[in-house]
Design a protein around this motif. Structure first.
Motif, mmCIF file in Angstrom:
data_model
loop_
_atom_site.group_PDB
_atom_site.id
_atom_site.type_symbol
_atom_site.label_atom_id
_atom_site.label_comp_id
_atom_site.label_asym_id
_atom_site.label_seq_id
_atom_site.Cartn_x
_atom_site.Cartn_y
_atom_site.Cartn_z
ATOM 1 N N LEU A 85 0.809 -1.230 0.000
ATOM 2 C CA LEU A 85 0.000 0.000 0.000
ATOM 3 C C LEU A 85 0.841 1.278 0.000
ATOM 4 C CD1 LEU A 85 -2.682 -1.370 2.417
ATOM 5 C CD2 LEU A 85 -3.080 -0.715 0.051
ATOM 6 N N LYS A 86 2.086 1.155 0.395
ATOM 7 C CA LYS A 86 3.029 2.283 0.409
ATOM 8 C C LYS A 86 2.422 3.497 1.117
ATOM 9 C CE LYS A 86 5.491 0.552 -3.619
ATOM 10 N NZ LYS A 86 4.851 -0.748 -3.738
ATOM 11 N N SER A 87 2.598 4.715 0.534
ATOM 12 C CA SER A 87 2.138 5.910 1.258
ATOM 13 C C SER A 87 0.615 5.999 1.327
ATOM 14 C CB SER A 87 2.723 7.172 0.626
ATOM 15 O OG SER A 87 2.510 7.111 -0.741
ATOM 16 N N LYS A 88 -0.080 5.176 0.510
ATOM 17 C CA LYS A 88 -1.550 5.141 0.590
ATOM 18 C C LYS A 88 -2.005 4.792 2.005
ATOM 19 C CE LYS A 88 -4.712 2.887 -2.077
ATOM 20 N NZ LYS A 88 -4.972 1.744 -2.955
ATOM 21 N N PHE A 89 -1.153 4.016 2.670
ATOM 22 C CA PHE A 89 -1.467 3.615 4.044
ATOM 23 C C PHE A 89 -1.656 4.834 4.932
ATOM 24 C CE2 PHE A 89 -2.127 0.621 7.119
ATOM 25 C CZ PHE A 89 -1.742 -0.644 6.726
ATOM 26 N N LEU A 90 -0.799 5.845 4.728
ATOM 27 C CA LEU A 90 -0.865 7.051 5.567
ATOM 28 C C LEU A 90 -2.192 7.785 5.351
ATOM 29 C CD1 LEU A 90 2.764 8.455 5.150
ATOM 30 C CD2 LEU A 90 1.851 7.078 7.015
ATOM 31 N N GLU A 91 -2.703 7.703 4.097
ATOM 32 C CA GLU A 91 -4.002 8.359 3.832
ATOM 33 C C GLU A 91 -5.139 7.539 4.421
ATOM 34 O OE1 GLU A 91 -4.019 8.466 -0.462
ATOM 35 O OE2 GLU A 91 -1.985 9.286 -0.341
ATOM 36 N N SER A 135 -8.150 -16.189 -2.772
ATOM 37 C CA SER A 135 -8.492 -14.807 -2.406
ATOM 38 C C SER A 135 -7.766 -13.892 -3.401
ATOM 39 C CB SER A 135 -8.003 -14.576 -0.971
ATOM 40 O OG SER A 135 -7.879 -13.220 -0.668
ATOM 41 N N GLU A 136 -8.527 -13.180 -4.204
ATOM 42 C CA GLU A 136 -7.893 -12.347 -5.241
ATOM 43 C C GLU A 136 -7.107 -11.213 -4.605
ATOM 44 O OE1 GLU A 136 -9.693 -11.106 -9.297
ATOM 45 O OE2 GLU A 136 -9.947 -9.392 -7.964
ATOM 46 N N ARG A 137 -5.846 -11.046 -5.035
ATOM 47 C CA ARG A 137 -5.006 -9.995 -4.488
ATOM 48 C C ARG A 137 -4.732 -8.950 -5.557
ATOM 49 N NH1 ARG A 137 -6.297 -9.261 -0.991
ATOM 50 N NH2 ARG A 137 -4.605 -8.472 0.282
ATOM 51 N N PRO A 138 -5.004 -7.679 -5.240
ATOM 52 C CA PRO A 138 -4.822 -6.620 -6.235
ATOM 53 C C PRO A 138 -3.396 -6.603 -6.778
ATOM 54 C CG PRO A 138 -5.834 -5.775 -4.223
ATOM 55 C CD PRO A 138 -5.451 -7.185 -3.941
ATOM 56 N N GLY A 139 -3.280 -6.405 -8.082
ATOM 57 C CA GLY A 139 -1.955 -6.258 -8.698
ATOM 58 C C GLY A 139 -1.336 -7.556 -9.170
ATOM 59 N N THR A 140 -1.880 -8.709 -8.734
ATOM 60 C CA THR A 140 -1.277 -9.984 -9.150
ATOM 61 C C THR A 140 -1.675 -10.292 -10.603
ATOM 62 O OG1 THR A 140 -3.195 -11.146 -8.275
ATOM 63 C CG2 THR A 140 -1.284 -10.984 -6.827
ATOM 64 N N GLU A 154 -5.098 5.152 6.857
ATOM 65 C CA GLU A 154 -5.089 4.921 8.308
ATOM 66 C C GLU A 154 -4.388 6.117 8.948
ATOM 67 O OE1 GLU A 154 -6.497 2.281 9.739
ATOM 68 O OE2 GLU A 154 -6.821 0.995 7.989
ATOM 69 N N LYS A 155 -5.214 7.059 9.403
ATOM 70 C CA LYS A 155 -4.662 8.340 9.838
ATOM 71 C C LYS A 155 -3.684 8.224 11.017
ATOM 72 C CE LYS A 155 -6.814 11.019 6.916
ATOM 73 N NZ LYS A 155 -6.194 10.788 5.607
ATOM 74 N N LEU A 156 -3.848 7.189 11.833
ATOM 75 C CA LEU A 156 -2.969 7.127 13.014
ATOM 76 C C LEU A 156 -1.565 6.654 12.671
ATOM 77 C CD1 LEU A 156 -3.257 4.172 15.447
ATOM 78 C CD2 LEU A 156 -3.922 3.969 13.060
ATOM 79 N N VAL A 157 -1.384 6.093 11.451
ATOM 80 C CA VAL A 157 -0.077 5.525 11.116
ATOM 81 C C VAL A 157 0.925 6.645 10.811
ATOM 82 C CG1 VAL A 157 1.167 4.078 9.452
ATOM 83 C CG2 VAL A 157 -1.069 3.366 10.305
ATOM 84 N N ASP A 158 2.137 6.537 11.431
ATOM 85 C CA ASP A 158 3.179 7.562 11.234
ATOM 86 C C ASP A 158 4.292 7.077 10.310
ATOM 87 O OD1 ASP A 158 2.185 9.373 13.411
ATOM 88 O OD2 ASP A 158 2.654 7.610 14.637
ATOM 89 N N VAL A 159 4.563 5.758 10.356
ATOM 90 C CA VAL A 159 5.698 5.230 9.602
ATOM 91 C C VAL A 159 5.251 4.008 8.797
ATOM 92 C CG1 VAL A 159 8.117 4.501 9.769
ATOM 93 C CG2 VAL A 159 7.059 5.656 11.688
ATOM 94 N N VAL A 160 5.704 3.933 7.543
ATOM 95 C CA VAL A 160 5.402 2.779 6.701
ATOM 96 C C VAL A 160 6.740 2.259 6.171
ATOM 97 C CG1 VAL A 160 4.229 2.006 4.594
ATOM 98 C CG2 VAL A 160 3.144 3.722 6.051
ATOM 99 N N VAL A 161 7.079 1.003 6.486
ATOM 100 C CA VAL A 161 8.409 0.498 6.125
ATOM 101 C C VAL A 161 8.305 -0.884 5.486
ATOM 102 C CG1 VAL A 161 10.771 0.156 6.951
ATOM 103 C CG2 VAL A 161 9.240 1.641 8.222
ATOM 104 N N GLY A 162 8.855 -1.013 4.293
ATOM 105 C CA GLY A 162 8.834 -2.289 3.569
ATOM 106 C C GLY A 162 9.909 -3.236 4.079
#
Ligand code: SAM
Ligand code: SF4
Length: 535
Positions: A138-144, A428-433, A146-154
């Motif tokens: 989800l990359k930076s989309k996660f920040l949009e 379970s269908e996964r987006p992007g696959t 889930e508002k409480l999330v501060d850091v997203v790290v792969g």
């Protein structure tokens, strides 16, 4: 009345956990995807003089690789002075290591984040970070979202975590989801403290190049790369010296493990793993003598190392160290690996060989790159070379356009192999696959579910049958601790990975091997008594 309500509630929970979800991990002592560990928080022993007063809470979901990664993350942050806590409400940094493999895995994480929101309202300084496959997907989309999330790290950016947390402390949000072609964290020795001190997982490679059409892993974990072999031998030796008696070598496709020393020269300086000699010297200087292993390992590293070579190198650390591995891919598993397994008593005679489907057309759509006949040929090779070897599998039901006849082919494959265990999933269908892009997810949920039920029923039959075949035999068991039901019994696993329960007695303890005579079995467990050792 209360008792009846309680009983109904317990039955409801039982049904939900066992039948209503779209994943069924049946009778599996294999801990590579242990339902019981989902959401487990990691606790480390504080390091004297290092603590900066900040508390880290980290919990993990998904496969063993994720749990192993959390240990790496904790090691990195411990170096920076963090101390772990098992209570997220009083943590300064809360990290959740996530899984994207099926939709319900992601939903579980979203629900958990809601609970963190409540804690963050009370403690606004708390840093909340999302790690792992969902972060990568989800990359930076996660920040949009889930508002409480501060850091997203792969998964390849954990070394950057301390810097990213600093950025959040300075009032910014921070994301690093860069995938790497080199990162293997070879030089980071994970700290394993809430383990049982007997079994450990050791990552030997990262990523996957296979592109199975249903699978999100190549997108979330990047290109396949193998970890430097001597760092693996050094880590396993260190574990053995600290009392561990079983290592499971982990990779998405262990059979394509390949270390080529020449190729490593092309790497960027900062990403070069610590070379094997350094690590080996570190182990040796701490008083360990690897004897012949050292000489042979050095020779093999010069030649380039395959999975069969690596397996041998780890097996030679000590006959008292059991070696397991997961996952094998039917297209890549070689006779060399099978002969190496046969040659060493301490390499467990157990192979997890996911079939996914028993039908060649469906396997083609799945882009598994083998056919039904090829899979059967590999099973035949296992039976020929290691007749006593236990085999387990993964099955997906209701993949795009799967017909009833094709589903029957999966059931007939199960009849043919008679697996010891299986992980069984509804597609379970996964987006992007590839499958999401190319094929319609056109099998109705009810049909997927019905097929899953049939697969599960079949597996239940076979698991029971396999255990019944072992009644009356003697099994070498590594004792792992008390049984779940009673502290009057010990529980351990046989070479073939089946759970064995037997009475606690004088002269044997967790971490030791005993020979157990199998007297009877339930559908999931063998029950027996220890045969006293003759002096
Ligand atoms: N690398 C391993 C392999 O190739 O078998 C397994 C990796 S995956 C983490 C574990 C299992 O999840 C797969 O074997 C497959 O059965 C299942 N799986 C993966 N993607 C799935 C999906 N989209 N829907 C249902 N099950 C899936
Ligand atoms: Fe996914 Fe296939 Fe790679 Fe396994 S081998 S991780 S199923 S792409």
């Amino acid at each position: 009345m209360l008792t009846i309500c309680h009983a109904i509630f317990k039955f409801y929970v039982f049904l939900r956990t066992n039948f209503v979800k779209n994943t069924m991990d049946l009778l599996i002592p294999d801990k590579t995807h242990d339902e019981g560990r989902q959401g487990e928080a990691l606790l480390l022993e504080p390091v004297a003089g290092k603590n900066n007063g900040r508390k880290l809470y980290i919990e993990s979901y998904g496969c063993a690789m994720n749990f192993s990664d959390s240990e790496i993350v904790a090691s990195i942050l411990q170096e920076k002075g963090f101390e772990t806590t098992q209570d997220f409400t009083n943590a300064d940094v809360v990290l959740i290591n996530t899984c994207s493999i099926r939709e319900n895995a992601e939903q579980r994480v979203r629900n958990r984040l809601k609970e963190f929101t409540v804690a963050k309202v009370k403690n606004p300084g708390m840093v909340v970070g999302v790690l792992g496959c969902m972060a990568e997907r989800l990359k930076s989309k996660f920040l949009e979202e889930e508002k409480l999330v501060d850091v997203v790290v792969g998964p390849d950016a954990y070394r950057d975590l301390p810097g990213l947390i600093d950025r959040v402390d300075d009032g910014q949000k921070a994301v690093n989801v860069l995938l790497s072609r080199e990162e293997t964290y070879a030089d980071i020795s994970p700290v394993r403290l809430n383990s049982n001190g007997i079994n450990a997982f050791v990552s030997i490679m990262r990523g996957c190049d296979n592109m199975c059409s249903f699978c999100v892993v190549p997108f979330t974990r990047g290109r396949e790369r193998s970890r430097e072999p001597l760092s693996i031998v050094a880590e396993c030796t260190d574990l053995f010296n600290r009392g561990y008696r079983e290592v499971t070598l982990l990779g998405q496709n262990v059979d394509s493990y390949k270390w080529n020393p020449e190729k490593q020269d092309n790497k960027a300086e900062e990403q070069k793993p610590v070379m094997g000699m350094d690590l080996l010297e570190k182990v040796l200087s701490s008083g360990e003598d690897l004897g012949e292993t050292q000489d042979q390992a050095l020779e093999e590293v010069k030649e380039g190392v395959t999975f069969a070579n690596l397996l041998e190198m780890v097996a030679q650390i000590s006959p008292e160290l059991r070696v397991r591995f997961s996952t094998s891919h039917p297209k890549d598993i070689t006779d060399d690996v099978l002969y190496t397994m046969k040659a060493y008593d301490n390499i467990c005679k157990y192979i997890h060989l996911p079939v996914q489907s028993g039908n060649t057309r469906v396997l083609k759509l799945m882009n598994r790159t083998y056919s039904r006949d090829w899979y059967i040929d590999r099973i035949e090779a296992i039976r020929r070379i290691i007749p006593e070897c236990a085999i387990s599998t993964d099955v997906i039901t209701g993949f795009c356009s799967e017909t009833e006849e094709e589903h029957q082919d999966t059931l007939s494959m199960m009849d043919y192999v008679q697996y010891y265990f299986a992980y069984m999933f509804m597609y379970s269908e996964r987006p992007g696959t590839l499958a999401a892009k190319r094929y319609a997810d056109d099998i109705p949920e009810a049909v997927k579910h019905q097929r899953l039920k049939e697969v599960v029923a079949k597996q239940q039959e076979h698991s029971h049958l396999r255990l019944k075949q072992l009644v009356g035999t003697t099994q070498k068991v590594l004792i792992e601790g008390f049984s779940k039901k009673s502290d009057k019994d010990y529980s351990g696993r046989s070479d073939q990975n089946t759970v064995v329960v037997f009475p606690v007695g004088e002269g044997y303890n967790p971490g030791q091997y005993v020979n157990v005579f199998i007297e009877r079995c339930t559908t999931a467990t063998m029950i027996g008594t220890v045969i006293p050792q003759t002096p």
